[in-house]
Design a protein around this motif. Structure first.
Motif, PDB file in Angstrom:
ATOM      1  N   ARG A 160      13.668  93.372   7.717  1.00  0.00           N
ATOM      2  CA  ARG A 160      13.090  92.245   6.746  1.00  0.00           C
ATOM      3  C   ARG A 160      11.868  92.914   6.006  1.00  0.00           C
ATOM      4  NH1 ARG A 160      13.056  87.524  10.570  1.00  0.00           N
ATOM      5  NH2 ARG A 160      11.473  86.787   9.066  1.00  0.00           N
ATOM      6  N   MET A 161      11.172  93.460   7.100  1.00  0.00           N
ATOM      7  CA  MET A 161       9.625  94.102   6.593  1.00  0.00           C
ATOM      8  C   MET A 161      10.006  95.100   5.582  1.00  0.00           C
ATOM      9  SD  MET A 161       7.700  94.393   9.838  1.00  0.00           S
ATOM     10  CE  MET A 161       7.253  92.934  11.074  1.00  0.00           C
ATOM     11  N   GLN A 162      11.243  95.880   5.517  1.00  0.00           N
ATOM     12  CA  GLN A 162      11.315  96.977   4.501  1.00  0.00           C
ATOM     13  C   GLN A 162      12.035  96.665   3.278  1.00  0.00           C
ATOM     14  OE1 GLN A 162      11.714 101.297   5.878  1.00  0.00           O
ATOM     15  NE2 GLN A 162      13.884 100.953   5.340  1.00  0.00           N
ATOM     16  N   ALA A 163      12.740  95.415   3.393  1.00  0.00           N
ATOM     17  CA  ALA A 163      13.673  94.825   2.242  1.00  0.00           C
ATOM     18  C   ALA A 163      13.015  94.814   0.990  1.00  0.00           C
ATOM     19  CB  ALA A 163      14.164  93.507   2.672  1.00  0.00           C
ATOM     20  N   TYR A 170      15.472  90.233   2.446  1.00  0.00           N
ATOM     21  CA  TYR A 170      14.223  90.017   1.563  1.00  0.00           C
ATOM     22  C   TYR A 170      13.717  88.716   1.700  1.00  0.00           C
ATOM     23  CZ  TYR A 170      11.198  90.725  -2.458  1.00  0.00           C
ATOM     24  OH  TYR A 170      10.027  90.851  -3.479  1.00  0.00           O
ATOM     25  N   SER A 174       8.895  90.132   4.024  1.00  0.00           N
ATOM     26  CA  SER A 174       8.878  91.378   3.394  1.00  0.00           C
ATOM     27  C   SER A 174       7.720  91.741   2.450  1.00  0.00           C
ATOM     28  CB  SER A 174      10.062  91.383   2.447  1.00  0.00           C
ATOM     29  OG  SER A 174      11.193  91.159   3.296  1.00  0.00           O
ATOM     30  N   GLN A 178       4.532  94.027   2.719  1.00  0.00           N
ATOM     31  CA  GLN A 178       4.340  95.030   1.873  1.00  0.00           C
ATOM     32  C   GLN A 178       3.269  94.840   0.640  1.00  0.00           C
ATOM     33  OE1 GLN A 178       8.241  95.289  -0.234  1.00  0.00           O
ATOM     34  NE2 GLN A 178       9.316  95.079   1.582  1.00  0.00           N
TER      35      GLN A 178
END
Length: 297
Positions: A160-163, A170, A174, A178
């Motif tokens: 989820r953090m990288q989505a 997402y 996220s 980010q």
């Protein structure tokens, strides 16, 4: 000296010696894979010039690896039963400071001042799942003196953090992560790499802190309110989601006009917007927008 932990045999021996019982409330799962430990150290890019803050050292497995690579390791452990174990497993390292405290209550700025002249720390941890988001967002949102954060967390949360926009993973997390840092999943880690085995997979993720956010926004607090409101009801359009949220102080007409000015259709869903588009939306609603410049970033 050579780290003595990171394998099942030595970990089990120390657990049995101290008759240690795992407590669910602390989310304790000890890492027993040396390959994963090596990956964490490499991903964190730890050198002898660094001071590393380790959250939840457990029995000192990762602490030993960090101490080999870093100038100093500050290990913060909440469970008082683990303090005597840490004193034994880390007795051969004179570059480790053990602190018995709750990381959510620790003054990290003070630690950076005392141990690193106020310069940013690097953070490493095998984080209990229940405090993952409060710890990471606390480090990022409160602008703690942190260079990068390399942590073991639940695989689903790492994804989820990288989505990216449009995907099922997402969401508000996220975008929040980010805005402050660049996320990179270093490795996926199966349950058999821990004692006891967790019920879900894990992942090592590195969050490299931005010197400046990747987007410019006049009112970040409003932007994050818009983000949270747009994901509270994912199936609704962005316009309806914002209009139905009591935390958004704009009329339906103002919201619709702002969405149109970005060049998006009225049926657009929040899950498709980029961070730059949310920033632009916030600036439009506060009357400070420069649409072209905002969307180029």
């Amino acid at each position: 000296m050579e780290p003595t932990f990171g394998n099942p045999k030595n970990t089990i021996e120390i657990i049995q010696k101290y008759e240690f019982n795992f407590l669910k409330r602390f989310g304790q799962n000890f890492l027993i894979d040396t390959h994963v430990l090596d990956k964490i150290i490499r991903a964190a890019n730890v050198t002898k010039d660094d001071v590393v803050l380790e959250i939840g050292p457990g029995i000192g497995t990762m602490t030993q690896y960090l101490a080999e690579a870093a100038g100093l390791v500050i290990a913060v452990e909440i469970d008082d039963r683990l303090i005597p174990i840490l004193r034994e497993t880390l007795k051969g390292y004179d570059n480790v400071v053990i602190i018995h405290d709750d990381i959510l209550k620790v003054n990290i700025r003070e630690l950076a001042e005392r141990y690193h002249g106020g310069r940013p720390l690097k953070v490493a941890a095998n984080l209990p799942y229940y405090i993952t988001t409060p710890v990471i967002m606390g480090l990022l949102e409160k602008e703690m003196p942190v260079d990068n954060i390399t942590v073991m967390i639940q695989k689903e949360v790492a994804e989820r953090m990288q989505a990216e926009p449009g995907g099922k993973d997402y969401g508000a997390l996220s975008l929040a992560v980010q805005y402050y840092a660049e996320p990179y999943i270093v490795a996926n880690v199966p349950p058999n790499c821990f004692i006891p085995r967790p019920k879900v997979g894990s992942a090592v993720i590195r969050l490299t802190r931005y010197q400046e956010p990747p987007v410019s926004v006049r009112n970040p607090e409003l932007m994050f309110r818009l983000i949270r409101a747009s994901f509270q009801q994912r199936r609704k359009t962005l316009q309806n989601g914002l209009n139905n949220c009591a935390d958004i102080p704009f009329s339906r007409e103002e919201i619709a006009a702002a969405i149109e000015r970005i060049g998006l259709p009225p049926t657009v869903r929040g899950e498709t917007l980029t961070l730059a588009q949310f920033a632009c939306l916030a600036d439009i609603l506060t009357g400070t927008e420069d649409i072209e410049d905002s969307l180029k970033k």
